[in-house]
Design a protein around this motif. Structure first.
Motif, PDB file in Angstrom:
ATOM      1  N   GLU A   1       4.770   9.385   3.679  1.00  0.00           N
ATOM      2  CA  GLU A   1       5.419   8.447   4.600  1.00  0.00           C
ATOM      3  C   GLU A   1       4.754   8.493   5.982  1.00  0.00           C
ATOM      4  O   GLU A   1       4.681   7.479   6.667  1.00  0.00           O
ATOM      5  CB  GLU A   1       6.910   8.768   4.711  1.00  0.00           C
ATOM      6  CG  GLU A   1       7.695   7.700   5.455  1.00  0.00           C
ATOM      7  CD  GLU A   1       9.185   7.720   5.115  1.00  0.00           C
ATOM      8  OE1 GLU A   1       9.539   7.312   3.991  1.00  0.00           O
ATOM      9  OE2 GLU A   1       9.981   8.154   5.959  1.00  0.00           O
TER      10      GLU A   1
ATOM     11  N   VAL B   1       7.981  -0.620   6.629  1.00  0.00           N
ATOM     12  CA  VAL B   1       7.794   0.573   5.805  1.00  0.00           C
ATOM     13  C   VAL B   1       9.076   0.748   4.988  1.00  0.00           C
ATOM     14  O   VAL B   1      10.179   0.635   5.523  1.00  0.00           O
ATOM     15  CB  VAL B   1       7.506   1.829   6.666  1.00  0.00           C
ATOM     16  CG1 VAL B   1       8.605   2.093   7.693  1.00  0.00           C
ATOM     17  CG2 VAL B   1       7.315   3.074   5.780  1.00  0.00           C
TER      18      VAL B   1
ATOM     19  N   SER C   1      -5.916  10.168   3.274  1.00  0.00           N
ATOM     20  CA  SER C   1      -5.296   8.846   3.104  1.00  0.00           C
ATOM     21  C   SER C   1      -5.538   7.934   4.300  1.00  0.00           C
ATOM     22  O   SER C   1      -5.957   6.786   4.156  1.00  0.00           O
ATOM     23  CB  SER C   1      -3.783   9.010   2.909  1.00  0.00           C
ATOM     24  OG  SER C   1      -3.495   9.655   1.699  1.00  0.00           O
TER      25      SER C   1
ATOM     26  N   GLY D   1       5.306   5.681   1.477  1.00  0.00           N
ATOM     27  CA  GLY D   1       4.627   6.932   1.135  1.00  0.00           C
ATOM     28  C   GLY D   1       5.611   7.888   0.508  1.00  0.00           C
ATOM     29  O   GLY D   1       6.807   7.864   0.814  1.00  0.00           O
TER      30      GLY D   1
ATOM     31  N   VAL E   1       4.374  -1.162   3.314  1.00  0.00           N
ATOM     32  CA  VAL E   1       3.820   0.167   3.008  1.00  0.00           C
ATOM     33  C   VAL E   1       4.955   1.118   2.625  1.00  0.00           C
ATOM     34  O   VAL E   1       6.120   0.892   2.968  1.00  0.00           O
ATOM     35  CB  VAL E   1       3.043   0.777   4.201  1.00  0.00           C
ATOM     36  CG1 VAL E   1       1.801  -0.030   4.534  1.00  0.00           C
ATOM     37  CG2 VAL E   1       3.933   0.925   5.436  1.00  0.00           C
TER      38      VAL E   1
ATOM     39  N   ASN F   1       0.537   1.383   9.138  1.00  0.00           N
ATOM     40  CA  ASN F   1       1.148   0.135   9.614  1.00  0.00           C
ATOM     41  C   ASN F   1       1.300   0.100  11.138  1.00  0.00           C
ATOM     42  O   ASN F   1       1.933  -0.805  11.683  1.00  0.00           O
ATOM     43  CB  ASN F   1       2.487  -0.140   8.900  1.00  0.00           C
ATOM     44  CG  ASN F   1       3.647   0.694   9.441  1.00  0.00           C
ATOM     45  OD1 ASN F   1       3.471   1.621  10.228  1.00  0.00           O
ATOM     46  ND2 ASN F   1       4.853   0.373   8.998  1.00  0.00           N
TER      47      ASN F   1
ATOM     48  N   TYR G   1       0.861  -1.194   0.000  1.00  0.00           N
ATOM     49  CA  TYR G   1       0.000   0.000   0.000  1.00  0.00           C
ATOM     50  C   TYR G   1       0.888   1.232   0.000  1.00  0.00           C
ATOM     51  O   TYR G   1       1.863   1.306   0.758  1.00  0.00           O
ATOM     52  CB  TYR G   1      -0.914   0.000   1.222  1.00  0.00           C
ATOM     53  CG  TYR G   1      -2.047  -0.990   1.130  1.00  0.00           C
ATOM     54  CD1 TYR G   1      -3.289  -0.611   0.626  1.00  0.00           C
ATOM     55  CD2 TYR G   1      -1.878  -2.308   1.526  1.00  0.00           C
ATOM     56  CE1 TYR G   1      -4.337  -1.530   0.525  1.00  0.00           C
ATOM     57  CE2 TYR G   1      -2.909  -3.234   1.431  1.00  0.00           C
ATOM     58  CZ  TYR G   1      -4.142  -2.834   0.928  1.00  0.00           C
ATOM     59  OH  TYR G   1      -5.161  -3.748   0.827  1.00  0.00           O
ATOM     60  N   VAL G   2       0.544   2.187  -0.868  1.00  0.00           N
ATOM     61  CA  VAL G   2       1.357   3.397  -0.999  1.00  0.00           C
ATOM     62  C   VAL G   2       0.483   4.640  -0.824  1.00  0.00           C
ATOM     63  O   VAL G   2      -0.713   4.620  -1.137  1.00  0.00           O
ATOM     64  CB  VAL G   2       2.100   3.423  -2.356  1.00  0.00           C
ATOM     65  CG1 VAL G   2       3.126   2.295  -2.429  1.00  0.00           C
ATOM     66  CG2 VAL G   2       1.141   3.349  -3.541  1.00  0.00           C
ATOM     67  N   PHE G   3       1.119   5.716  -0.338  1.00  0.00           N
ATOM     68  CA  PHE G   3       0.373   6.907   0.072  1.00  0.00           C
ATOM     69  C   PHE G   3       0.979   8.156  -0.558  1.00  0.00           C
ATOM     70  O   PHE G   3       2.182   8.377  -0.464  1.00  0.00           O
ATOM     71  CB  PHE G   3       0.393   7.008   1.606  1.00  0.00           C
ATOM     72  CG  PHE G   3      -0.262   5.821   2.267  1.00  0.00           C
ATOM     73  CD1 PHE G   3      -1.609   5.856   2.611  1.00  0.00           C
ATOM     74  CD2 PHE G   3       0.450   4.655   2.514  1.00  0.00           C
ATOM     75  CE1 PHE G   3      -2.230   4.750   3.191  1.00  0.00           C
ATOM     76  CE2 PHE G   3      -0.153   3.545   3.102  1.00  0.00           C
ATOM     77  CZ  PHE G   3      -1.483   3.594   3.437  1.00  0.00           C
TER      78      PHE G   3
ATOM     79  N   ALA H   1       1.707   6.380   5.758  1.00  0.00           N
ATOM     80  CA  ALA H   1       2.122   4.969   5.770  1.00  0.00           C
ATOM     81  C   ALA H   1       2.417   4.495   7.191  1.00  0.00           C
ATOM     82  O   ALA H   1       2.107   3.351   7.559  1.00  0.00           O
ATOM     83  CB  ALA H   1       3.352   4.776   4.882  1.00  0.00           C
TER      84      ALA H   1
END
Length: 295
Positions: A90, A221, A68, A85, A83, A97, A4-6, A93
């Protein structure tokens, strides 16, 4: 493995988050809590404000973070294996998590925005996107200029954002165009993010980060400063502090997530920028996005 990315700054849009607020009791509760923490009604600006209203630094970063993080919290099957970001993302993210709780994440993002704004006011500075050149050529040109100008965002192969003094960026754009860049375009940003000119902001944010509780995350992360998977809370803190003056290694992050076993990437939050960048790193990568309430 699910990645998953932000997204970071620039992804905001008028009306962002309104559907979440109206359809999810949990989202409403978190947005209301955010207004209390920030001391102003960010929801009014997010839901009813103009694009210009959303560009205010004190609004932009918390707005993207909230969109987000609250979206992620409303998803039924949100179980990330990894994850990451982009810059501001970040922080999203790290809440996703479990490294940071919602309140602490929002406070840090708000402090980061204010500290960056102050640093921008100290010395006028800017950024520019360089398209169509190899990273090494861009780095070489930046290093040869007698001004502050550095590589700031390694977004995808052939797209690197540089950051620095106005004179430095102007000179770099001129030289990089001569070297064959397809585009050397100055960006409408408030200052030289991810450069040494953010040092005052880094110092200010360092104190806030060190005073915040960082938990053991549920999954690694991949951090901007080294593009490596990190699970140690203290190391995450140090990397987050370094992030303000160091480049965002997004290309390398995506490559390392793929090498680490990522089979799909889901972008959570406003916009689709990261999905596009991931596809430019690896055309075969499976990407998807969640930017509105799914129920």
């Amino acid at each position: 493995m699910k990645a998953y990315v932000f997204p970071g700054q620039g992804a905001q849009f008028p009306g962002m988050g309104k559907d979440l607020y109206e359809n999810s009791p949990l989202a409403k509760e978190l947005f209301d809590k955010a207004n209390e923490i920030l001391g102003f009604s960010i929801t009014d600006i997010m839901f009813e404000g103009t694009a210009d209203d959303l560009k205010q630094t004190k609004v932009t970063q918390p707005a993207i973070f909230l969109h987000s993080v609250i979206l992620a919290k409303t998803l039924d099957d949100f179980k990330p294996d990894m994850v990451a970001g982009h810059s501001l993302g970040e922080f999203s993210a790290l809440v996703a998590n479990g490294t940071l709780n919602f309140e602490d994440g929002l406070k840090l993002v708000s402090q980061r925005a204010m500290a960056m704004q102050k640093a921008c006011e100290v010395e006028p500075s800017t950024m520019a996107a360089i398209v169509g050149l190899e990273d090494a050529i861009v780095e070489e040109v930046c290093n040869a200029i007698d001004e502050v100008v550095v590589a700031a965002n390694y977004n995808c192969p052939g797209q690197l954002v540089i950051s620095g003094s106005i004179a430095g960026i102007d000179k770099a754009c001129e030289l990089l165009t001569e070297k064959g860049a397809k585009r050397a375009l100055k960006l409408p940003v408030g200052g030289a993010f991810h450069s040494p000119l953010m040092e005052p902001a880094r110092e200010e944010l360092a104190a806030a980060i060190k005073a915040t509780n960082f938990n053991q995350p549920a999954c690694p992360v991949y951090q901007n400063v080294n593009a490596q998977p990190v699970s140690d809370p203290e190391t995450i803190q140090e990397n987050l502090i370094a992030q303000l003056t160091a480049p965002v290694k997004w290309t390398q992050t995506v490559q390392n997530m793929l090498a680490g076993g990522a089979t799909s990437f889901t972008e959570i939050g406003p916009g689709k920028v990261l999905q596009g960048l991931i596809k430019k790193v690896d055309r075969q990568a499976e990407t998807a996005g969640v930017n509105s309430f799914e129920g």
